[in-house]
Design a protein around this motif. Structure first.
Motif, PDB file in Angstrom:
ATOM      1  N   GLU A  47       0.816  -1.206   0.000  1.00 33.76           N
ATOM      2  CA  GLU A  47       0.000   0.000   0.000  1.00 33.76           C
ATOM      3  C   GLU A  47       0.854   1.264   0.000  1.00 33.76           C
ATOM      4  N   TYR A  48       2.058   1.191   0.596  1.00 39.98           N
ATOM      5  CA  TYR A  48       2.965   2.339   0.583  1.00 39.98           C
ATOM      6  C   TYR A  48       3.643   2.463  -0.778  1.00 39.98           C
ATOM      7  N   VAL A  49       4.061   1.337  -1.344  1.00 38.99           N
ATOM      8  CA  VAL A  49       4.669   1.354  -2.680  1.00 38.99           C
ATOM      9  C   VAL A  49       3.713   1.968  -3.686  1.00 38.99           C
ATOM     10  N   SER A  50       2.437   1.558  -3.633  1.00 37.57           N
ATOM     11  CA  SER A  50       1.442   2.055  -4.568  1.00 37.57           C
ATOM     12  C   SER A  50       1.198   3.551  -4.380  1.00 37.57           C
ATOM     13  N   GLU A  51       1.051   3.992  -3.144  1.00 37.47           N
ATOM     14  CA  GLU A  51       0.754   5.407  -2.888  1.00 37.47           C
ATOM     15  C   GLU A  51       1.921   6.308  -3.264  1.00 37.47           C
ATOM     16  N   PHE A  52       3.138   5.865  -2.987  1.00 36.38           N
ATOM     17  CA  PHE A  52       4.297   6.712  -3.265  1.00 36.38           C
ATOM     18  C   PHE A  52       4.650   6.745  -4.751  1.00 36.38           C
ATOM     19  N   GLN A  53       3.968   5.939  -5.577  1.00 37.51           N
ATOM     20  CA  GLN A  53       4.096   6.110  -7.020  1.00 37.51           C
ATOM     21  C   GLN A  53       3.628   7.506  -7.421  1.00 37.51           C
ATOM     22  N   LYS A  54       2.786   8.118  -6.592  1.00 38.34           N
ATOM     23  CA  LYS A  54       2.254   9.453  -6.888  1.00 38.34           C
ATOM     24  C   LYS A  54       3.165  10.568  -6.385  1.00 38.34           C
ATOM     25  N   CYS A  55       4.270  10.206  -5.753  1.00 39.44           N
ATOM     26  CA  CYS A  55       5.147  11.213  -5.155  1.00 39.44           C
ATOM     27  C   CYS A  55       5.790  12.048  -6.252  1.00 39.44           C
ATOM     28  N   LEU A  56       5.474  13.317  -6.286  1.00 39.04           N
ATOM     29  CA  LEU A  56       5.889  14.179  -7.382  1.00 39.04           C
ATOM     30  C   LEU A  56       7.278  14.745  -7.147  1.00 39.04           C
ATOM     31  N   ASP A  57       8.043  14.858  -8.231  1.00 37.07           N
ATOM     32  CA  ASP A  57       9.349  15.506  -8.176  1.00 37.07           C
ATOM     33  C   ASP A  57       9.319  16.778  -9.024  1.00 37.07           C
ATOM     34  N   ARG A  58       8.142  17.397  -9.114  1.00 39.50           N
ATOM     35  CA  ARG A  58       8.017  18.653  -9.841  1.00 39.50           C
ATOM     36  C   ARG A  58       7.777  19.762  -8.828  1.00 39.50           C
ATOM     37  N   THR A  59       8.514  20.843  -8.978  1.00 40.15           N
ATOM     38  CA  THR A  59       8.390  21.953  -8.048  1.00 40.15           C
ATOM     39  C   THR A  59       8.209  23.240  -8.832  1.00 40.15           C
ATOM     40  N   PRO A  60       7.662  24.279  -8.191  1.00 36.52           N
ATOM     41  CA  PRO A  60       7.517  25.561  -8.899  1.00 36.52           C
ATOM     42  C   PRO A  60       8.864  26.045  -9.408  1.00 36.52           C
ATOM     43  N   PRO A  61       8.911  26.610 -10.606  1.00 37.70           N
ATOM     44  CA  PRO A  61      10.208  27.042 -11.164  1.00 37.70           C
ATOM     45  C   PRO A  61      10.811  28.205 -10.396  1.00 37.70           C
ATOM     46  N   MET A  62      12.133  28.221 -10.346  1.00 36.30           N
ATOM     47  CA  MET A  62      12.843  29.353  -9.759  1.00 36.30           C
ATOM     48  C   MET A  62      12.797  30.523 -10.732  1.00 36.30           C
ATOM     49  N   PRO A  63      12.773  31.752 -10.241  1.00 35.87           N
ATOM     50  CA  PRO A  63      12.800  32.908 -11.146  1.00 35.87           C
ATOM     51  C   PRO A  63      14.105  32.953 -11.929  1.00 35.87           C
ATOM     52  N   PHE A  64      14.022  33.498 -13.140  1.00 38.23           N
ATOM     53  CA  PHE A  64      15.188  33.464 -14.020  1.00 38.23           C
ATOM     54  C   PHE A  64      16.354  34.274 -13.456  1.00 38.23           C
ATOM     55  N   HIS A  65      16.072  35.311 -12.667  1.00 36.89           N
ATOM     56  CA  HIS A  65      17.187  36.095 -12.124  1.00 36.89           C
ATOM     57  C   HIS A  65      18.059  35.248 -11.216  1.00 36.89           C
ATOM     58  N   TYR A  66      17.463  34.236 -10.550  1.00 34.87           N
ATOM     59  CA  TYR A  66      18.289  33.355  -9.733  1.00 34.87           C
ATOM     60  C   TYR A  66      19.181  32.491 -10.624  1.00 34.87           C
ATOM     61  N   ILE A  67      18.623  32.005 -11.720  1.00 33.50           N
ATOM     62  CA  ILE A  67      19.417  31.210 -12.668  1.00 33.50           C
ATOM     63  C   ILE A  67      20.598  32.028 -13.163  1.00 33.50           C
ATOM     64  N   ARG A  68      20.307  33.273 -13.584  1.00 35.75           N
ATOM     65  CA  ARG A  68      21.364  34.147 -14.079  1.00 35.75           C
ATOM     66  C   ARG A  68      22.434  34.373 -13.003  1.00 35.75           C
ATOM     67  N   ASP A  69      22.008  34.730 -11.806  1.00 38.05           N
ATOM     68  CA  ASP A  69      22.965  35.026 -10.733  1.00 38.05           C
ATOM     69  C   ASP A  69      23.815  33.809 -10.387  1.00 38.05           C
ATOM     70  N   THR A  70      23.188  32.640 -10.331  1.00 39.87           N
ATOM     71  CA  THR A  70      23.927  31.428  -9.976  1.00 39.87           C
ATOM     72  C   THR A  70      24.962  31.082 -11.040  1.00 39.87           C
ATOM     73  N   VAL A  71      24.543  31.128 -12.303  1.00 43.10           N
ATOM     74  CA  VAL A  71      25.473  30.792 -13.392  1.00 43.10           C
ATOM     75  C   VAL A  71      26.640  31.772 -13.413  1.00 43.10           C
ATOM     76  N   GLU A  72      26.344  33.061 -13.279  1.00 46.08           N
ATOM     77  CA  GLU A  72      27.422  34.060 -13.336  1.00 46.08           C
ATOM     78  C   GLU A  72      28.354  33.927 -12.139  1.00 46.08           C
ATOM     79  N   ARG A  73      27.799  33.642 -10.967  1.00 53.99           N
ATOM     80  CA  ARG A  73      28.639  33.472  -9.775  1.00 53.99           C
ATOM     81  C   ARG A  73      29.508  32.218  -9.894  1.00 53.99           C
TER      82      ARG A  73
END
Length: 455
Positions: A88-114
């Motif tokens: 029952e745990y194996v079946s339920e955790f099949q629904k466990c999502l690995d999708r999260t709200p996207p980070m703002p692009f300014h963070y991407i820019r700052d991280t890459v440049e740093r």
């Protein structure tokens, strides 16, 4: 004291001060994370006490998703380990999502440049501000280098590594407490499983290691003269531990049959190519790809199969792989002596296993074993309840004889579950165990007999 020695001492004091401040900050953040964890668990528990009485597996899955990256990955481990957790745990955790709200692009820019030490415009001709994917550990963006090469940039989320360390230290401490209070659980080695999971997830946070994995897999393909499969090539000048730039592939996921038909008139052959490559990598590469879900296997526009996302990999001993296949075959034939020998071969133990006694205990499952087809052990959607319970019982019996199944056992089983979904989508008539086109043991035959670890 000379001026030079005075300056050296001052620099040393400054370094120690900075290290002390960093330790204090990390300690404070760790304490806050533990408090956050306790708070989330407390709220979920209070909700249950106040009447929000959904089933325990559902409540636990929602709690894990609320707690973020570490617990989402732990939930996915539960979902892919029917041999270790109740159905029952194996079946339920099949629904466990690995999708999260996207980070703002300014963070991407700052991280890459740093990380890379240059303005984004100096590093890339173009970067798409809209992410291709956003998961619990990293976010991916399409880009183009100044030489015209199309690439993707994988950028790590802020503080992920620290959160993982804090969470796993908390989980490890909790597991040791549980083991001390319930000595009967010690054979299942909860703390050992947590340590192995932590090592795997921390490796996922090192994008330089992932780049090395990509290079190693492409070397394996070249050395085995495999031109039908390819992995992205990393761009070393644009890669650090927290930013990975690599070649971009264009194609379709291997499970999309209708779209695949526009690329190939032999979907089954494409799948067999992928299967044989993966089986060969078990023995001939330094590692095997340990996360072959639908997004990580592609049919490219040029007809090759693309393996992507090498953050999660596994390493296996030659005898472990051979023993696991013997276990499947023995289960299929109801051969309890063969099952006992295979379990002793696959499992990790410091004790001398009494194979005859193990076989006698397995014999209690004889009636159920005769009703289970070997192929159903790796089929995700067929006879799940019976197979999951059988594997759980086998693991429990093994633990009673001092056997602890290694993390690789669950990782391998997880890939077989993925493979079955590919088979159902592309070649439902294919039997991986009996089809002569699928070579599970070819790599084993190329190796000298040895009991030493290959990796």
């Amino acid at each position: 004291m000379t001026k030079e020695s005075t300056l050296k001492a001052a620099r040393g004091d400054l370094t120690r001060e900075r290290e002390g401040l960093a330790l204090m900050r990390n300690t404070a953040r760790g304490a806050l994370r533990v408090m956050e964890t306790v708070g989330v668990v407390g709220r979920q528990g209070m909700g249950w006490l106040l009447g929000d009485r959904d089933e325990l597996p559902v409540r636990l899955r929602r709690t894990f998703e609320s707690l973020g990256a570490t617990y989402i990955k732990l939930g996915q481990f539960i979902a892919s380990s029917p041999s270790l957790f109740p159905e029952e745990y194996v079946s339920e955790f099949q629904k466990c999502l690995d999708r999260t709200p996207p980070m703002p692009f300014h963070y991407i820019r700052d991280t890459v440049e740093r990380e890379l030490g240059q303005p984004l415009s100096a590093l890339y001709e173009w970067v798409d501000p809209q992410p291709l994917a956003s998961a619990s550990i990293a976010q991916v963006h399409a880009a183009r280098l100044h030489n015209g090469a199309e690439v993707v940039i994988k950028v790590q989320r802020p503080g992920v590594r620290h959160v993982l360390l804090t969470d796993f230290n908390f989980l490890y401490f909790s597991a040791r407490v549980v083991e001390s209070l319930a000595p009967g659980l010690s054979r299942s080695a909860l703390s050992g499983v947590i340590e192995e999971l932590q090592a795997g997830m921390l490796e996922e946070c090192d994008f330089q290691q992932e780049a090395r994995n990509l290079e190693a897999f492409n070397r394996f393909l070249a050395e085995s003269a495999n031109t039908a499969v390819v992995a992205p090539r990393p761009v070393g000048t644009h890669t650090t531990a927290r930013v990975l730039t690599m070649e971009r592939f264009h194609g379709v996921p291997l499970t999309d049959l209708e779209v695949l038909r526009a690329y190939t008139d032999d979907p089954a052959g494409t799948l067999i190519t992928a299967l044989n490559t993966w089986f060969s990598s078990l023995m001939l590469c330094d590692f095997f790809h340990a996360d072959l879900h639908a997004g990580n296997l592609m049919l490219l526009e040029d007809g090759r199969v693309g393996f992507i996302d090498f953050g999660m990999v596994g390493r296996i001993r030659r005898e472990t792989w051979a023993g696991m296949m013997e276990l499947f075959e023995a289960i299929g034939h109801g051969d309890v002596d063969g099952m006992a020998r295979a379990m002793a071969m696959v499992g990790m133990t410091r004790e001398e296993v009494d194979v005859a006694a193990l076989a006698r205990d397995i014999g209690a499952l004889q009636e159920r074993l005769t009703d289970v087809d070997a192929s159903s052990l790796v089929q995700a959607d067929r006879n799940d309840r019976e197979v999951n319970q059988l594997l759980t019982d086998l693991v429990r019996i093994g633990e009673g004889h001092g056997i602890r199944f290694p993390r690789e056992f669950a990782l391998l089983l997880k890939q077989f579950l993925y493979f079955d979904r590919y088979v159902q989508a592309l070649a439902p008539e294919l039997d991986m165990f009996s089809d002569g086109r699928v070579d599970m043991f070819g790599a084993l035959d190329q190796l000298p007999g040895s009991d030493e670890p290959l990796h």
